[in-house]
Structures are given as C-alpha cells and as structure tokens.
Design a protein around this motif. Structure first.
Motif, PDB file in Angstrom:
ATOM      1  N   GLY A  40       9.167 -13.765  -5.120  1.00  0.00           N
ATOM      2  CA  GLY A  40      10.304 -13.695  -4.211  1.00  0.00           C
ATOM      3  C   GLY A  40      10.155 -12.669  -3.106  1.00  0.00           C
ATOM      4  O   GLY A  40      11.020 -12.574  -2.227  1.00  0.00           O
ATOM      5  N   GLN A  41       9.055 -11.911  -3.102  1.00  0.00           N
ATOM      6  CA  GLN A  41       8.850 -10.846  -2.117  1.00  0.00           C
ATOM      7  C   GLN A  41       8.109 -11.381  -0.891  1.00  0.00           C
ATOM      8  O   GLN A  41       7.119 -12.100  -1.019  1.00  0.00           O
ATOM      9  CB  GLN A  41       8.042  -9.718  -2.757  1.00  0.00           C
ATOM     10  CG  GLN A  41       7.976  -8.441  -1.937  1.00  0.00           C
ATOM     11  CD  GLN A  41       7.425  -7.285  -2.766  1.00  0.00           C
ATOM     12  OE1 GLN A  41       6.854  -7.480  -3.842  1.00  0.00           O
ATOM     13  NE2 GLN A  41       7.594  -6.069  -2.269  1.00  0.00           N
ATOM     14  N   PRO A  42       8.567 -11.043   0.329  1.00  0.00           N
ATOM     15  CA  PRO A  42       7.840 -11.461   1.535  1.00  0.00           C
ATOM     16  C   PRO A  42       6.575 -10.635   1.727  1.00  0.00           C
ATOM     17  O   PRO A  42       6.581  -9.418   1.510  1.00  0.00           O
ATOM     18  CB  PRO A  42       8.846 -11.209   2.658  1.00  0.00           C
ATOM     19  CG  PRO A  42       9.750 -10.148   2.139  1.00  0.00           C
ATOM     20  CD  PRO A  42       9.821 -10.333   0.648  1.00  0.00           C
ATOM     21  N   VAL A  43       5.491 -11.304   2.118  1.00  0.00           N
ATOM     22  CA  VAL A  43       4.208 -10.621   2.291  1.00  0.00           C
ATOM     23  C   VAL A  43       3.463 -11.211   3.485  1.00  0.00           C
ATOM     24  O   VAL A  43       3.706 -12.345   3.895  1.00  0.00           O
ATOM     25  CB  VAL A  43       3.312 -10.753   1.036  1.00  0.00           C
ATOM     26  CG1 VAL A  43       3.906 -10.020  -0.145  1.00  0.00           C
ATOM     27  CG2 VAL A  43       3.049 -12.218   0.697  1.00  0.00           C
ATOM     28  N   ILE A  44       2.551 -10.423   4.012  1.00  0.00           N
ATOM     29  CA  ILE A  44       1.541 -10.917   4.936  1.00  0.00           C
ATOM     30  C   ILE A  44       0.204 -10.778   4.238  1.00  0.00           C
ATOM     31  O   ILE A  44       0.002  -9.845   3.436  1.00  0.00           O
ATOM     32  CB  ILE A  44       1.564 -10.140   6.274  1.00  0.00           C
ATOM     33  CG1 ILE A  44       0.589 -10.776   7.277  1.00  0.00           C
ATOM     34  CG2 ILE A  44       1.252  -8.666   6.083  1.00  0.00           C
ATOM     35  CD1 ILE A  44       0.717 -10.207   8.702  1.00  0.00           C
ATOM     36  N   CYS A  45      -0.704 -11.709   4.493  1.00  0.00           N
ATOM     37  CA  CYS A  45      -1.975 -11.755   3.778  1.00  0.00           C
ATOM     38  C   CYS A  45      -3.120 -11.277   4.668  1.00  0.00           C
ATOM     39  O   CYS A  45      -3.322 -11.816   5.761  1.00  0.00           O
ATOM     40  CB  CYS A  45      -2.279 -13.172   3.306  1.00  0.00           C
ATOM     41  SG  CYS A  45      -0.984 -13.915   2.296  1.00  0.00           S
ATOM     42  N   HIS A  46      -3.852 -10.270   4.190  1.00  0.00           N
ATOM     43  CA  HIS A  46      -5.121  -9.960   4.843  1.00  0.00           C
ATOM     44  C   HIS A  46      -5.983 -11.217   4.787  1.00  0.00           C
ATOM     45  O   HIS A  46      -5.931 -11.965   3.810  1.00  0.00           O
ATOM     46  CB  HIS A  46      -5.816  -8.794   4.140  1.00  0.00           C
ATOM     47  CG  HIS A  46      -7.027  -8.294   4.855  1.00  0.00           C
ATOM     48  ND1 HIS A  46      -8.271  -8.849   4.663  1.00  0.00           N
ATOM     49  CD2 HIS A  46      -7.192  -7.321   5.785  1.00  0.00           C
ATOM     50  CE1 HIS A  46      -9.148  -8.227   5.431  1.00  0.00           C
ATOM     51  NE2 HIS A  46      -8.520  -7.296   6.123  1.00  0.00           N
ATOM     52  N   PRO A  47      -6.782 -11.488   5.842  1.00  0.00           N
ATOM     53  CA  PRO A  47      -7.490 -12.776   5.906  1.00  0.00           C
ATOM     54  C   PRO A  47      -8.422 -13.065   4.739  1.00  0.00           C
ATOM     55  O   PRO A  47      -8.673 -14.235   4.434  1.00  0.00           O
ATOM     56  CB  PRO A  47      -8.277 -12.687   7.217  1.00  0.00           C
ATOM     57  CG  PRO A  47      -7.542 -11.697   8.035  1.00  0.00           C
ATOM     58  CD  PRO A  47      -6.977 -10.706   7.071  1.00  0.00           C
ATOM     59  N   VAL A  48      -8.970 -12.027   4.083  1.00  0.00           N
ATOM     60  CA  VAL A  48      -9.968 -12.296   3.048  1.00  0.00           C
ATOM     61  C   VAL A  48      -9.530 -11.775   1.679  1.00  0.00           C
ATOM     62  O   VAL A  48      -8.784 -10.799   1.579  1.00  0.00           O
ATOM     63  CB  VAL A  48     -11.343 -11.687   3.408  1.00  0.00           C
ATOM     64  CG1 VAL A  48     -11.897 -12.331   4.666  1.00  0.00           C
ATOM     65  CG2 VAL A  48     -11.260 -10.174   3.582  1.00  0.00           C
TER      66      VAL A  48
END
Length: 346
Positions: free
Chosen positions: A87-95
């Motif tokens: 349920g937590q919003p995240v951004i993903c490092h590309p690798v």
C-alpha cells in the motif's frame, strides 16, 4: 495482467509493441517487491530497444515488456522485506542489484555484476504490475503523485547524475552549457540551478524549449540553427568558454560542438546517445578537454533527486497516455513531437 511487449525488433514505431495478457508477477523471493504501476515513463531508450540497438550491450530475450521508469504502489512483498510495506507509494531505481558484489559494495549500482534491468533485460513497467526488489524501491511522501514522478526513475536520475559530476567542477560565475532542453535537459537545468551558482546557457532548436529553459533558470538561450554558438559562448564568457557542457542530445553535431565552446579543462558530459565522437587525440590533449559518459545513476542519487522534488526544486513536464496508446507515444517521440516526458498509465 495487460502488458506492452516487444516481439521483434523493428524501425516501425506505429505497431512496435503489442498488448498481451501475461501472468502477474509474484513476490516469490524473500527480497522481492511487486509494484502496481501507477506511471511508467517513455524514454528514447525504449525506441532504441525496439530498434535492437541494445542487443550488443545487454542480453535480451523476446518477447519483452518494456518500461524502465517506474513508480506505483507496493502490492506484495517478500518475507524479508522491511523498508516498504503493502500500500506504500514508491519510485523504482531502474535496476535490481544484488548488494554483495564489489561494485554494489562501492555503491555503483549500474555496475552490479548480477544486475537485472527491467525493460532492457527483464520485463519492465509498461504493465499493470512490475517485479523488482527491496534494494530498488524508494518510498515517496503521500503528497507526491507516483504517476507524475515516474520519469525521474531514469530521465531524472540520469540528468541528476550528470549534473552532480559537473557541479563538482563548477565555481560561482562559471558557465555551464546545456544542449537540448527536452525530457532530460529540462530536468538538468533545474538541477544545475538548484545545485550550483554557475551561469546556465541552454541550446535548443525549438522556440518553446528555449522559452522553457528561460523559465527554469537559464541566463541565456541560443538557437544552434540560426546563431553562431561558439561566438555567442565566447562573448557570454568574456572569451573563457564554458567550464562544463551537458549534452542531452548526443548527436554527431552536438558532441563535436564541445571543443569549440569549452574552456581549458572543460568536460562534455555525454547524456543523450546515438551519435559518435569524432575528434583528433590532440583535441583532448590541448587544454585537457574531456568527454565523460553518463549511465543512469546511483540509488542514493535517486534519493537525493526525490528530496529536490519534495522541496519543489525540480518539476517534471509530463503528458499522460493510456497503455493502449503505447505505439502512438513511440511514434510521437520518434518524430520529436513530445515536450517534456510521456508517462504511460497501465
């Protein structure tokens, strides 16, 4: 789930990807994180993947789900994951990195000896769900919209990584030149403005891009098609030249411009790619001019960029598209018809 997949390499963007039904990934590994994608940025690299340009550099097996600029909501976590929860919003490092090889120990995420690169070597985020791992996710404040921030996962961190290297050699009153005020360049200008006291000169052939550069903090804007750029830079710097040059285009003509506008000891940071560097060795010796490549950036640098976003120092100019419009986006970018960044909403 629905996913936009590449089945064969092609130069024809209008039907490059197909929307397929594929199994939803699951968090089978102890460090796995499954993210429900809210936004996935379209990048020029996606066009290059479609064209087969990356086959000489990374292993690829088709069909492949593209998309390496990903953000969303954590849908499932492995049993050992502690830094994020469902349920937590995240951004993903590309690798996805291993964390135990020597490059990982040194913090060099892009050099991980066991790297998995969603969208290039593994299935990416042009889908409803993405499989990544705990080392790749960065929690977001609730006020940050994952759809809006998604392109920072590659475009933003790449621009930031280049600027951070450039800023180390920029003193107050020095001049930094930004070539190309597109999806990456407009981020680079904001990072330069936030992180240094250098004067910024922005180059772009589009009037609207130069207007944007002016709004974002550039002290001078130039049209390479109609103005004598070396003469203008010489005049702007009182004959010294630019101490740092960030080339977000990476064409033959832009990389060749570097030695003509650089000061003694200047660097040209090659961020965009597709062209070549054709210079005599003496060009690098005389004045110690340097070309420096830029390969995305470190996990910690994405954290730093997110901090700038949260402070309102860096904003993205984005346009949203549905997953069914994926090939329209590819075609638009191929023809230079997208300002800022395009974001796919699966």
């Amino acid at each position: 789930m629905r996913a936009a997949r590449l089945h064969e390499y092609t130069d024809e963007m209008h039907d490059a990807l197909s929307i397929d039904d594929v199994p939803r990934p699951e968090a089978d590994g102890p460090d796995d994180v499954v993210v429900e994608i809210e936004g996935a940025g379209w990048c020029q690299t996606d066009n290059h993947v479609i064209e087969g340009m990356w086959t000489e550099y990374v292993p690829q097996e088709l069909p492949l789900t593209l998309g390496h600029e990903n953000a969303g909501i954590v849908a499932e976590i492995g049993e050992n994951v502690e830094t994020v929860e469902e349920g937590q919003p995240v951004i993903c490092h590309p690798v996805r990195t291993c964390g135990v090889c020597r490059p990982c120990r040194l913090g060099e995420d892009m050099y991980c000896e066991n790297v998995a690169f969603p969208g290039l070597t593994h299935d990416g985020g042009f889908a409803e769900y993405l499989l990544t791992n705990e080392r790749a996710v960065i929690p977001l404040e609730e006020a940050i919209d994952p759809t809006d921030i998604a392109p920072h996962a590659d475009a933003g961190i790449t621009a930031y990584h280049a600027v951070k290297k450039a800023v180390a050699d920029l003193n107050p009153g020095d001049t930094a030149v930004v070539i190309g005020v597109g999806g990456l360049g407009h981020i680079g200008i904001q990072c330069l403005d936030a992180m240094s006291a250098a004067d910024i000169v922005a180059l772009d052939i589009k009037p609207e891009a130069r207007e944007l550069a002016d709004e974002l903090g550039a002290q001078e804007t130039l049209d390479p098609n109609t103005e004598d750029v070396p003469a203008e830079i010489e005049a702007f710097t009182d004959g010294t030249g630019a101490q740092q040059i960030l080339d977000f285009v990476g064409a033959d003509g832009t990389t060749a411009l570097g030695p003509d506008i650089g000061a003694a000891g200047a660097d040209l940071h090659v961020v965009g790619y597709g062209g070549h560097v054709h210079e005599p060795a003496q060009t690098l010796v005389d004045g110690e001019f340097g070309y420096r490549g830029t390969l995305v950036g470190r996990y910690a640098e994405l954290q730093e960029l997110v901090a700038l976003v949260e402070r309102g120092e860096v904003e993205l100019h984005t346009t949203r598209y549905d997953l069914d419009e994926i090939n329209t986006v590819a075609e638009k970018l191929e023809h230079g018809e997208i300002e800022g960044r395009a974001v796919i909403e699966p």
